[in-house]
Every structure is written in structure tokens, then in C-alpha cells.
Motif scaffolding. Sequence first.
Motif: not given
Length: 475
Positions: A420-438
Motif C-alpha cells: 500500500t502506497v503512503n506518504n507520496l511526495w513530488g506528486g499526487v496519488h490515488t489508488t483504485d482496482a487498476s493500481g496506483v496513479h500518480v
Amino acid sequence: MSPSPSRPGPVADVAARRSRATAATAAVTAATLLAAAAAAYVAAAPPAQADTPPGIHVSDGRIVEADGTDLVLRGVNHAHTWYTHTTDSFADIKEAGANSVRVVLSSGDQWTRNSPEDVANVVDLCEENRLVCVLEVHDTTGYGDQYAPDAATLDQAVDYWEDLYPTLAGKEDFVMVNIGNEPMGNDDATNETWAAETSAAIQRMRSIGYEHALVVDAPNWGQDWKNYMRPAAAGVFAADPDANTVFSIHMYSVYNQPQTITDYLEFFVDNGLPIIVGEFGWQQTPADVDEDVVLSEAERLDLGWLAWSWSGNTDPYLDMVLSFDPATPSAWGTRIVDGPQGLKATAVEAAWFGGGGEPTEEPTEEPTEEPTEEPADDACTATLRVAGSWPGGWQGELTVTAGDAAITGWEASFTVPGSTVNNLWGGVHTTDASGVHVTNAAWNGSLAADGSTTAGFIATGTAPSSAPAVTCVAD
């Protein structure tokens, strides 16, 4: 990647940071007691000397050079004492846009002592690379705290500075002396002596002959979350017969709210007391730091800062470049070097070196033509690598590179099963059924042809054994 020495050491670092993060939730020492102590100390302090010290000095609450030119430190910390072979880092730090470097030294009380010859070489490297040199003794870190049983006192640090005086005398134009790093931990009884111990150290430094601008760190592991330094600062400043002391606050997890940052810095500015942010990061395990507000408030108030740190941390999320290689910057390093209010946007070389102009040069010409076509589907590419891992977690770094044409925005997507991706910097991230999107941050979406940027993150779970595939689309 095996752990390496860091601040204040591979084992103590984690414990100390946990102590600081836990302590930040405790109650603040009674304001009435602090005010009374501060008032008593002001009354007892000797009057300041009228003569202007040579070299860098304090004037009307500001740090200035010998000729009165305003000096706003914008630089990084470098862990020299644990990595004495990385002398190329001084040139690399200058190339990154810094006008100053805070150099970690050891008095020999906790780590291997840096000899006068080694310190002389450090000073020469600073001068050769046109960097203001802030030298600090790290062995005092957390004195009095259960997590720092071997920490030295400020008086022991002054013993070391006494040995170094012949090396540093006459270097006041570009050398500042930070007497002791984070000189007390979270022990209340010890912290109540901060004003008296710091004032005594300053006066002893002056008796030795030091005319340099002196820098003093806050207690509570540098973060002063119980407000020992803030109310006592005026008295400590008055205790300096040269009136040439600068206060340093370290901003980590205690400073995760904008108002906390603003209130602390504005107190010193409003009271005519010189202050710098001597250390700060984007995160302190396990808590976030509002680094964007640290930078923006320092810019608004025209205050100096030194980011922690160039490389070599036990916890690699604090490395600005990986393995001391400027060709592999981290997302944290990219933020500090190239981001808004970062080094290239705000650092001005000290006038003593012949600087004093604008920060980085602007392009000499505007682009003559707009792109005639929209970028194609291969307008960008992206890669993901594991920058470090530990049981139950890992650090990832995403690199996005523009294709043959400039782009104004990007989105990279990938999957990391079991994490599980947390605390991302240098972008904005979302997570859905298809994966992580930054998607890009506001400051790193526009890339020139073949230009690149990075984003980083901390993930829970097991690090992938091979680099995950990443897709990239661009505007």
C-alpha cells in the motif's frame, strides 16, 4: 541497502525520533514558569558590547556580512564526520544551488574526532566552493535524554572548539560556529538548564577569542516543542558580549501544522531575534512535516534554512541524493533543489565571495515557437525502483521522463501487489482496482523535451523483487 551512521546514530536515531514524535503529544511546560525563568535570566545578563564583530554578524535581528549585506542562508546539511571521504560533496552541494552548508563534526565524545587538520580541509573546501560554512559538533545530540546516554555537554563541546580556535581564527567572513547540535533531549530537568548552559558556552567561546557568529540549537532534540528556547532567547542573546548569536530551530514532526511553523518563526522576527531553520525534512518517522510551509514562511520572512541532509542517512527517505551521487537525486532532493522556494529559486551567494546578485540565471530567450502538434501517446516514459526496504515497508522512487517534445503535465500508473502506497511526495496519488496513479505536483508537471523529474513514496508491505512496469501519459 545496509544501514549507515546517521543522526544521532543507527540505533539511537530510531529511538530518538520515536521519542521526539511521542513527546510532541505531551503537555507544554507551564507558561508562567517559563516566563519567570526568562525574565530572571534577562535581568542577570550582562550588557552587549557595542563594537561590531568582524565578518558575519547580527545587526537589528538579521544576519549580515561584514559590509552589512543581508545574508540569508539557503543550503543543506552534510554528514561529514561519518563520511570524511566524500569531499566531492562540497562541490556537488554548490552545484545544486546552495550558498551554505552545515557540516557535521565530532568532538570524539560519541564518534571519531575530527582533527584540526580535517576541519581546516573542510573550511578550505567551503571557501573553494564559495559556501558559507556552518560547523557543528554533533556529540551533544540529546544530552540528558535516556536515548542519548553518551551525549556530551555543551561545555565539552566548547573544549573541542578551544582546540580548533587556531584553525578557525580569521575565518569569520564565511565560517559560523554552531556550538552543539540539539544539545538536550526531552528530560525536563535538563532542559530547564538550557538558557544557563547555553549562555555559559557562549561566554566561554568569547573568552577563548571567538569573534565568529555563533549558532545555538534548541533543546527537545532541537524542536523546542516545550518552549524552553523561545521565552529565554532574549536573555541568552543578551548574555553574548558580542551580541552575535543566532538561534536555530529544527523542524521535524512537531512542525506538521502551518500555524505552528508561522507562530514559532514570527515570534523571533517580531522580537528582533535572529533565527534560522538549522534542520528540517519532509517526514520524521512516523509523522509528516509541512516542508512546503517551512519553505514558504522562510521566504516570506526572509529567513535562512538548511535542509537535512545531502546523503548517508540510516533512514534513506531523508537523503537528497542517493549514495552521495548527484546524478541520482531523490524526490526530497528534487523538491529542495528545483522546487518552489528551493535552492535554485532563492539562494544568493554570499557577497564576500563576490556574489550578492540574483539566484539562478533566468533563460536568456523566450521560446520562439509553440509546439505545432500535441504530444503523441509516447510523450513520456516512467520507471519505478526500490530505493530502500525494511521489514514491513519500503521506499519507492518514480522517475518520469518527457519524450521528444515538452509536456505540461503527466500521470504515471503501476501496480504493487501486496503493498500500500503512503506518504507520496513530488506528486499526487490515488489508488483504485487498476493500481496506483500518480499525477504531477504543481511545480514539476512541465518538463522540457527529454527532461525528467522524480516522485517518491513510502509503502507498507514487501518490496517487489523486480521493478514494476509503469505506464505514462502526458499533456
